[in-house]
Design a protein around this motif. Structure first.
Motif, PDB file in Angstrom:
ATOM      1  N   PRO A  74       0.828  -1.221   0.000  1.00 59.57           N
ATOM      2  CA  PRO A  74       0.000   0.000   0.000  1.00 59.57           C
ATOM      3  C   PRO A  74       0.856   1.263   0.000  1.00 59.57           C
ATOM      4  O   PRO A  74       1.868   1.344   0.691  1.00 59.57           O
ATOM      5  CB  PRO A  74      -0.803  -0.128   1.297  1.00 59.57           C
ATOM      6  CG  PRO A  74      -0.813  -1.585   1.614  1.00 59.57           C
ATOM      7  CD  PRO A  74       0.512  -2.113   1.129  1.00 59.57           C
ATOM      8  N   ILE A  75       0.433   2.239  -0.793  1.00 61.12           N
ATOM      9  CA  ILE A  75       1.108   3.536  -0.818  1.00 61.12           C
ATOM     10  C   ILE A  75       0.474   4.423   0.247  1.00 61.12           C
ATOM     11  O   ILE A  75      -0.742   4.594   0.270  1.00 61.12           O
ATOM     12  CB  ILE A  75       0.979   4.188  -2.204  1.00 61.12           C
ATOM     13  CG1 ILE A  75       1.633   3.298  -3.265  1.00 61.12           C
ATOM     14  CG2 ILE A  75       1.621   5.572  -2.207  1.00 61.12           C
ATOM     15  CD1 ILE A  75       1.472   3.817  -4.681  1.00 61.12           C
ATOM     16  N   PRO A  76       1.268   4.986   1.168  1.00 60.35           N
ATOM     17  CA  PRO A  76       0.707   5.860   2.200  1.00 60.35           C
ATOM     18  C   PRO A  76      -0.098   6.996   1.593  1.00 60.35           C
ATOM     19  O   PRO A  76       0.189   7.458   0.486  1.00 60.35           O
ATOM     20  CB  PRO A  76       1.948   6.380   2.939  1.00 60.35           C
ATOM     21  CG  PRO A  76       3.003   5.353   2.677  1.00 60.35           C
ATOM     22  CD  PRO A  76       2.730   4.829   1.293  1.00 60.35           C
ATOM     23  N   ALA A  77      -1.109   7.446   2.319  1.00 58.64           N
ATOM     24  CA  ALA A  77      -2.017   8.476   1.804  1.00 58.64           C
ATOM     25  C   ALA A  77      -1.275   9.739   1.386  1.00 58.64           C
ATOM     26  O   ALA A  77      -1.597  10.348   0.364  1.00 58.64           O
ATOM     27  CB  ALA A  77      -3.076   8.806   2.854  1.00 58.64           C
ATOM     28  N   ASN A  78      -0.264  10.141   2.164  1.00 60.43           N
ATOM     29  CA  ASN A  78       0.449  11.380   1.828  1.00 60.43           C
ATOM     30  C   ASN A  78       1.234  11.258   0.535  1.00 60.43           C
ATOM     31  O   ASN A  78       1.531  12.254  -0.125  1.00 60.43           O
ATOM     32  CB  ASN A  78       1.392  11.767   2.965  1.00 60.43           C
ATOM     33  CG  ASN A  78       2.499  10.752   3.180  1.00 60.43           C
ATOM     34  OD1 ASN A  78       2.245   9.550   3.205  1.00 60.43           O
ATOM     35  ND2 ASN A  78       3.723  11.232   3.331  1.00 60.43           N
ATOM     36  N   LEU A  79       1.562  10.019   0.127  1.00 63.44           N
ATOM     37  CA  LEU A  79       2.273   9.818  -1.134  1.00 63.44           C
ATOM     38  C   LEU A  79       1.307   9.567  -2.289  1.00 63.44           C
ATOM     39  O   LEU A  79       1.533  10.037  -3.399  1.00 63.44           O
ATOM     40  CB  LEU A  79       3.245   8.648  -1.017  1.00 63.44           C
ATOM     41  CG  LEU A  79       4.438   8.827  -0.078  1.00 63.44           C
ATOM     42  CD1 LEU A  79       5.308   7.585  -0.093  1.00 63.44           C
ATOM     43  CD2 LEU A  79       5.255  10.054  -0.466  1.00 63.44           C
ATOM     44  N   THR A 127       8.666   0.375   2.769  1.00 64.43           N
ATOM     45  CA  THR A 127       8.584   1.820   2.612  1.00 64.43           C
ATOM     46  C   THR A 127       9.048   2.225   1.216  1.00 64.43           C
ATOM     47  O   THR A 127       9.597   1.428   0.457  1.00 64.43           O
ATOM     48  CB  THR A 127       9.466   2.536   3.645  1.00 64.43           C
ATOM     49  OG1 THR A 127      10.835   2.117   3.478  1.00 64.43           O
ATOM     50  CG2 THR A 127       9.008   2.204   5.067  1.00 64.43           C
ATOM     51  N   TRP A 128       8.816   3.505   0.884  1.00 62.32           N
ATOM     52  CA  TRP A 128       9.263   4.067  -0.386  1.00 62.32           C
ATOM     53  C   TRP A 128      10.485   4.923  -0.127  1.00 62.32           C
ATOM     54  O   TRP A 128      10.482   5.786   0.748  1.00 62.32           O
ATOM     55  CB  TRP A 128       8.149   4.899  -1.024  1.00 62.32           C
ATOM     56  CG  TRP A 128       7.019   4.064  -1.525  1.00 62.32           C
ATOM     57  CD1 TRP A 128       5.932   3.636  -0.821  1.00 62.32           C
ATOM     58  CD2 TRP A 128       6.869   3.531  -2.842  1.00 62.32           C
ATOM     59  NE1 TRP A 128       5.121   2.871  -1.617  1.00 62.32           N
ATOM     60  CE2 TRP A 128       5.663   2.788  -2.857  1.00 62.32           C
ATOM     61  CE3 TRP A 128       7.633   3.609  -4.005  1.00 62.32           C
ATOM     62  CZ2 TRP A 128       5.210   2.133  -3.998  1.00 62.32           C
ATOM     63  CZ3 TRP A 128       7.189   2.952  -5.139  1.00 62.32           C
ATOM     64  CH2 TRP A 128       5.986   2.226  -5.135  1.00 62.32           C
ATOM     65  N   LEU A 156       6.605   8.021  -9.399  1.00 64.44           N
ATOM     66  CA  LEU A 156       6.904   9.423  -9.630  1.00 64.44           C
ATOM     67  C   LEU A 156       5.931  10.249  -8.807  1.00 64.44           C
ATOM     68  O   LEU A 156       4.718  10.045  -8.869  1.00 64.44           O
ATOM     69  CB  LEU A 156       6.772   9.776 -11.107  1.00 64.44           C
ATOM     70  CG  LEU A 156       7.975   9.511 -12.023  1.00 64.44           C
ATOM     71  CD1 LEU A 156       8.315   8.027 -12.032  1.00 64.44           C
ATOM     72  CD2 LEU A 156       7.692  10.004 -13.433  1.00 64.44           C
ATOM     73  N   SER A 157       6.472  11.176  -8.016  1.00 63.36           N
ATOM     74  CA  SER A 157       5.646  12.003  -7.137  1.00 63.36           C
ATOM     75  C   SER A 157       5.841  13.470  -7.483  1.00 63.36           C
ATOM     76  O   SER A 157       6.968  13.912  -7.722  1.00 63.36           O
ATOM     77  CB  SER A 157       6.012  11.756  -5.675  1.00 63.36           C
ATOM     78  OG  SER A 157       5.386  12.691  -4.830  1.00 63.36           O
ATOM     79  N   ARG A 158       4.750  14.232  -7.472  1.00 68.72           N
ATOM     80  CA  ARG A 158       4.868  15.656  -7.811  1.00 68.72           C
ATOM     81  C   ARG A 158       5.499  16.454  -6.680  1.00 68.72           C
ATOM     82  O   ARG A 158       5.990  17.560  -6.891  1.00 68.72           O
ATOM     83  CB  ARG A 158       3.498  16.251  -8.160  1.00 68.72           C
ATOM     84  CG  ARG A 158       2.543  16.459  -7.012  1.00 68.72           C
ATOM     85  CD  ARG A 158       1.338  17.312  -7.419  1.00 68.72           C
ATOM     86  NE  ARG A 158       0.636  16.722  -8.521  1.00 68.72           N
ATOM     87  CZ  ARG A 158      -0.367  15.840  -8.383  1.00 68.72           C
ATOM     88  NH1 ARG A 158      -0.728  15.431  -7.173  1.00 68.72           N
ATOM     89  NH2 ARG A 158      -0.995  15.359  -9.428  1.00 68.72           N
ATOM     90  N   ASP A 159       5.481  15.920  -5.465  1.00 68.02           N
ATOM     91  CA  ASP A 159       6.079  16.620  -4.330  1.00 68.02           C
ATOM     92  C   ASP A 159       7.497  16.123  -4.089  1.00 68.02           C
ATOM     93  O   ASP A 159       7.744  14.912  -4.063  1.00 68.02           O
ATOM     94  CB  ASP A 159       5.261  16.407  -3.049  1.00 68.02           C
ATOM     95  CG  ASP A 159       3.924  17.129  -3.089  1.00 68.02           C
ATOM     96  OD1 ASP A 159       3.811  18.085  -3.889  1.00 68.02           O
ATOM     97  OD2 ASP A 159       3.015  16.752  -2.341  1.00 68.02           O
ATOM     98  N   LEU A 160       8.423  17.043  -3.913  1.00 65.77           N
ATOM     99  CA  LEU A 160       9.793  16.678  -3.583  1.00 65.77           C
ATOM    100  C   LEU A 160       9.852  16.380  -2.093  1.00 65.77           C
ATOM    101  O   LEU A 160       9.505  17.222  -1.275  1.00 65.77           O
ATOM    102  CB  LEU A 160      10.748  17.818  -3.931  1.00 65.77           C
ATOM    103  CG  LEU A 160      10.944  18.091  -5.425  1.00 65.77           C
ATOM    104  CD1 LEU A 160      11.832  19.313  -5.602  1.00 65.77           C
ATOM    105  CD2 LEU A 160      11.554  16.899  -6.118  1.00 65.77           C
ATOM    106  N   SER A 194       8.653  26.784  -0.779  1.00 63.03           N
ATOM    107  CA  SER A 194       7.982  26.906  -2.078  1.00 63.03           C
ATOM    108  C   SER A 194       7.581  25.554  -2.641  1.00 63.03           C
ATOM    109  O   SER A 194       6.778  25.476  -3.558  1.00 63.03           O
ATOM    110  CB  SER A 194       8.886  27.641  -3.077  1.00 63.03           C
ATOM    111  OG  SER A 194      10.059  26.889  -3.321  1.00 63.03           O
ATOM    112  N   VAL A 195       8.146  24.470  -2.110  1.00 63.44           N
ATOM    113  CA  VAL A 195       7.803  23.130  -2.583  1.00 63.44           C
ATOM    114  C   VAL A 195       7.163  22.362  -1.442  1.00 63.44           C
ATOM    115  O   VAL A 195       7.795  22.122  -0.412  1.00 63.44           O
ATOM    116  CB  VAL A 195       9.060  22.372  -3.085  1.00 63.44           C
ATOM    117  CG1 VAL A 195       8.686  20.991  -3.574  1.00 63.44           C
ATOM    118  CG2 VAL A 195       9.730  23.159  -4.191  1.00 63.44           C
ATOM    119  N   ALA A 196       5.906  22.008  -1.597  1.00 61.86           N
ATOM    120  CA  ALA A 196       5.167  21.366  -0.518  1.00 61.86           C
ATOM    121  C   ALA A 196       5.843  20.069  -0.088  1.00 61.86           C
ATOM    122  O   ALA A 196       6.165  19.225  -0.905  1.00 61.86           O
ATOM    123  CB  ALA A 196       3.731  21.071  -0.962  1.00 61.86           C
TER     124      ALA A 196
END
Length: 202
Positions: A74-79, A127-128, A156-160, A194-196
């Motif tokens: 499962p991918i955590p909700a925040n990811l 984990t990721w 690939l995640s839009r958040d760094l 500037s980057v969430a």
């Protein structure tokens, strides 16, 4: 492990991607190998860069897009909220001593940003892990630091959310050093906050 002739029962259902023969690309150690997923991600493997233990790898590889809801763990909700794509490079067990560069279609729309994180699933810890930083170049994302060091599952995640980024080793090429300098430059130009979700240590 799956053992021929023995039955294994799993507590949780898992998704096993079906790989068509047309999606399998032969790896020839003496030549460059190019893999393209159905979603447009592209991976180039230089001659002799794929290894099976200490030996040159000379079989097939396949790069596949998979639905984010079908990750082996499962991918955590925040990811999952920031996930752009889920990719798998099969079969498992192939190593790349020098990290490979991945290219993928860039996100469009109001949420599209200039950077994205490349993450790898660590089956040992569930984990990721952050393994690369990607930057928009026109309509695509390209690796500017890090990359793929083995076959497996990648997101690939839009958040760094890169925490620690390894610099080039003593045996890395000048190209690695140039890419590392590019990554440092990219982050030095970002304003704080500037980057969430960014938690960057260089």
């Amino acid at each position: 492990p799956v053992i021929e002739g023995e039955q294994r029962l799993l507590d949780e259902p898992i998704y096993l991607p079906f790989i068509l023969n047309s999606e399998k690309v032969s790896v020839v150690p003496e030549a460059e190998t190019t893999l393209i997923s159905g979603g447009g991600a592209l991976l180039r493997i230089p001659p002799g860069a794929a290894r099976d233990d200490a030996d040159l790898y000379a079989s097939w590889l396949a790069l596949l897009n998979v639905g984010v809801d079908r990750a082996p763990l499962p991918i955590p909700a925040n990811l999952s909220e920031s996930a752009l794509a889920l990719l798998t490079l099969q079969p498992l067990g192939v190593e790349f001593p020098a990290p490979l560069s991945l290219r993928a279609p860039a996100e469009s729309g109001p949420n599209a940003g200039p950077y994205a994180a490349l993450m790898e699933m660590d089956f040992a810890t569930g984990t990721w892990m952050d393994v690369g930083v990607m930057q928009r170049a026109g309509d695509r994302l390209e690796i500017i630091g890090g990359g793929l060091r083995r076959s497996g599952w990648f997101m690939l995640s839009r958040d760094l959310h890169v925490r620690v980024f390894d610099s080039c080793g003593a045996t890395e090429s000048g190209d690695c050093l140039r890419r590392w300098a590019s990554v440092r430059s990219a982050f030095s130009q970002l304003e704080g906050g500037s980057v969430a979700g960014a938690r960057v240590t260089l």
